[in-house]
Design an enzyme around this catalytic site. Sequence first.
Site, PDB file in Angstrom:
ATOM      1  CG  ASP A  39      -3.729  99.065   8.770  1.00 12.33           C
ATOM      2  OD1 ASP A  39      -4.179  98.549   7.463  1.00 12.33           O
ATOM      3  OD2 ASP A  39      -2.865  98.459   9.388  1.00 12.33           O
ATOM      4  CD  GLU A  70      -7.542  96.167   6.558  1.00 14.27           C
ATOM      5  OE1 GLU A  70      -7.206  95.535   6.034  1.00 14.27           O
ATOM      6  OE2 GLU A  70      -6.727  96.627   7.849  1.00 14.27           O
TER       7      GLU A  70
HETATM    8  C1  GLC Z   1      -3.706  96.004   7.047  1.00 16.85           C
HETATM    9  C2  GLC Z   1      -3.145  96.112   5.658  1.00 16.85           C
HETATM   10  C3  GLC Z   1      -1.875  95.210   5.007  1.00 16.85           C
HETATM   11  C4  GLC Z   1      -0.892  95.311   6.190  1.00 16.85           C
HETATM   12  C5  GLC Z   1      -1.798  95.009   7.632  1.00 16.85           C
HETATM   13  C6  GLC Z   1      -0.852  95.243   8.865  1.00 16.85           C
HETATM   14  O1  GLC Z   1      -4.473  94.766   6.868  1.00 16.85           O
HETATM   15  O2  GLC Z   1      -4.006  96.201   4.634  1.00 16.85           O
HETATM   16  O3  GLC Z   1      -1.541  95.515   4.030  1.00 16.85           O
HETATM   17  O4  GLC Z   1      -0.178  94.015   6.028  1.00 16.85           O
HETATM   18  O5  GLC Z   1      -2.671  95.647   7.823  1.00 16.85           O
HETATM   19  O6  GLC Z   1      -0.627  96.611   8.920  1.00 16.85           O
END
Ligand code: GLC
Length: 650
Positions: free
Chosen positions: A284, A326
């Site tokens: 993430d 991500e």
């Molecule tokens: C990523 C997740 C999102 C979250 C962020 C902080 O972007 O997809 O949902 O708010 O990380 O953890």
Amino acid sequence: MYEQVSHSLLNDILIELEHDIKEENLQHFYIRLGANFYAIYSLFHQLYGHRDDFRQQLHALVKTLTYSYIARSQQLRKLDVAREKDHNWFLSQKWVGYALYCKEFAGDLNGLQKKLYYLQDLGINMLHVMPILDCPKGKSDGGYAVRDFRKINPDMGNLEDLDSLIKNLKKRGMLLALDVVVNHTSNEHEWAEKARKGEQKYQDYYHVFDDREIPDMYEETMPEIFPENSPGNFTWDEEMGKWVMTVFNDFQWDLNYRNPAVFIEMVDIILFWANHGADIIRLDAVAFLWKKIGSNCQNEREAHLILQLMKDCCQVTAPGVLFIAEAIVAPVEVIKYFGEDAINAKECEIAYNATLMALLWEAVATKRATLLNLGIKNIPDKLERATWLNYIRCHDDIGLGFDDNDIRLAGYEPKLHRNFLVDYFTGNHQLSSAKGVVFGINKKTGDARIAGSLASLAGLESALENSDMDAIQTSIKTIVLLHSMILAFGGIPLIYYGDAVGTLNDISYLDDEHKKTDSRWVHRPRVNWEQAELRNIPGSVENQIFGALKKMIAVRKEITAFADHNNRELLEVGNPHLFVFSRFDTININSRVLVICNFDVNTQALDIEELRKKGFLQYTSVQDIYTGDSISLANQHLDIPALGFYWLRA
Ligand code: GLC
């Protein structure tokens, strides 16, 4: 590569470790460690070589890799070896993903097992279960504020329940993707608690400051990620009496990767989940891993070094496991998360294709593929052994991060065009039937993003409210058209839960004090299984969408040209409403599929002669592999129905 300094160091470390290692069957591990060690050493040295404790830290890292390998089951070790043999396995067109919140989809992990039949019916074989780890009740950011990285959220079950789910998935030939939130922890994580109590060791796990001097310097160039809910990038912790960096919400403390102990802890956690049987780890917020004064603290070179190092470590212990990056950043930046200056992916094998996602929504609003064509051309070719995650909706918002230059080339003024898109999707435009909600308005910059379920953004909600049969059909066609894109484009399509049955916005989040200021919850509904059952009633909205998706997925799996090997060619066709590309089989390049999508609400003509000049459609008739219909090419033009698409093959 063999290199004296690093290998003699490795010898020393292994001799020290030997006393504790009882297992003998470490042949595969040693081969991989030997093969990767120079890279591991070099990266670790680049990041931490200046520290007095460099050697001890490297020792701790090798120990972590070794013990994690010893803990890896024979079954998973076998899978690693099989995947090494068939190393491009995940580029196959047969994979189709689905992302869900366990609780909202099925109550808990055991409930999820009872719903696997539904996913299999649709054709899903890669499941991303969003964070299921222990997190505080209210301040959880949907699970992305982790309190304990090794414990399942008791609301969803326990480790045994997860093991049982994984066993079940394996029997069904389904992959599991789990999140490891590498950028931050909850402010209730044990490390944060200890930091708060004044333990220096754990204050060094975060970015902690006595006063505003350094935070203010950072703030000069750092953007705000959640400007409404959590303005600024630092939070004052009363008990600690210090400022701590919190880029996302104020309860999410950013980890400090300048500290090698943090890196080692996180590798240990990644391998813990790999050893539990996760096939894929979603990392993430990877763009944010390295913070530097004077920069926007995103996409820094060191963030890439950290990811390369994580990959090298994972390849030693659990080489069958893939990483998803991500990183919702510009195309030139996102491509680097596969690995810079490489041929094969050496960071993450999979990355979210946020560019395609946002461009698709732009095409829906303008009914034109002009910006889509320009934007896709700007995505550099991906590396070998790397692939995209193509999606239309996910649990997050839709950001409008298009290239300003492209917007101008498409004939719009960037700021006005972004405003138009926000207005269009939040129902503030007279030509729009979309019912989205604004997310993340930044009063200082004027930026805004969009939340809302696919169906509501595509006009289904207002069409149903008005019992407008034509509008219902228009929205269904839009939903199907968008899926036809992500299923044919090249990469792993990721379907968002609820979308296959046209789930509308859910405004119940407004009644929850912890959710009401985060409009992303509008598209994170609790699944209504009675509504989902309607997919079996012929003619229902649910049936039309589910049926179309199910069929497209089944067809996709049979077409090897849909596998992802940089085997896509964009075609200019002179009609701004059409997006046309060809996919070819890399082994038999004559086996091609021509994908034609019409984003307009009217029928549009494709000039066949033009395409013939480019070597396509040299026949008098072709087959649409989606419907099975034969399509005549006898005329100079081929009509593409309103919001329709073709997958044409000779
Ligand atoms: C990523 C997740 C999102 C979250 C962020 C902080 O972007 O997809 O949902 O708010 O990380 O953890």
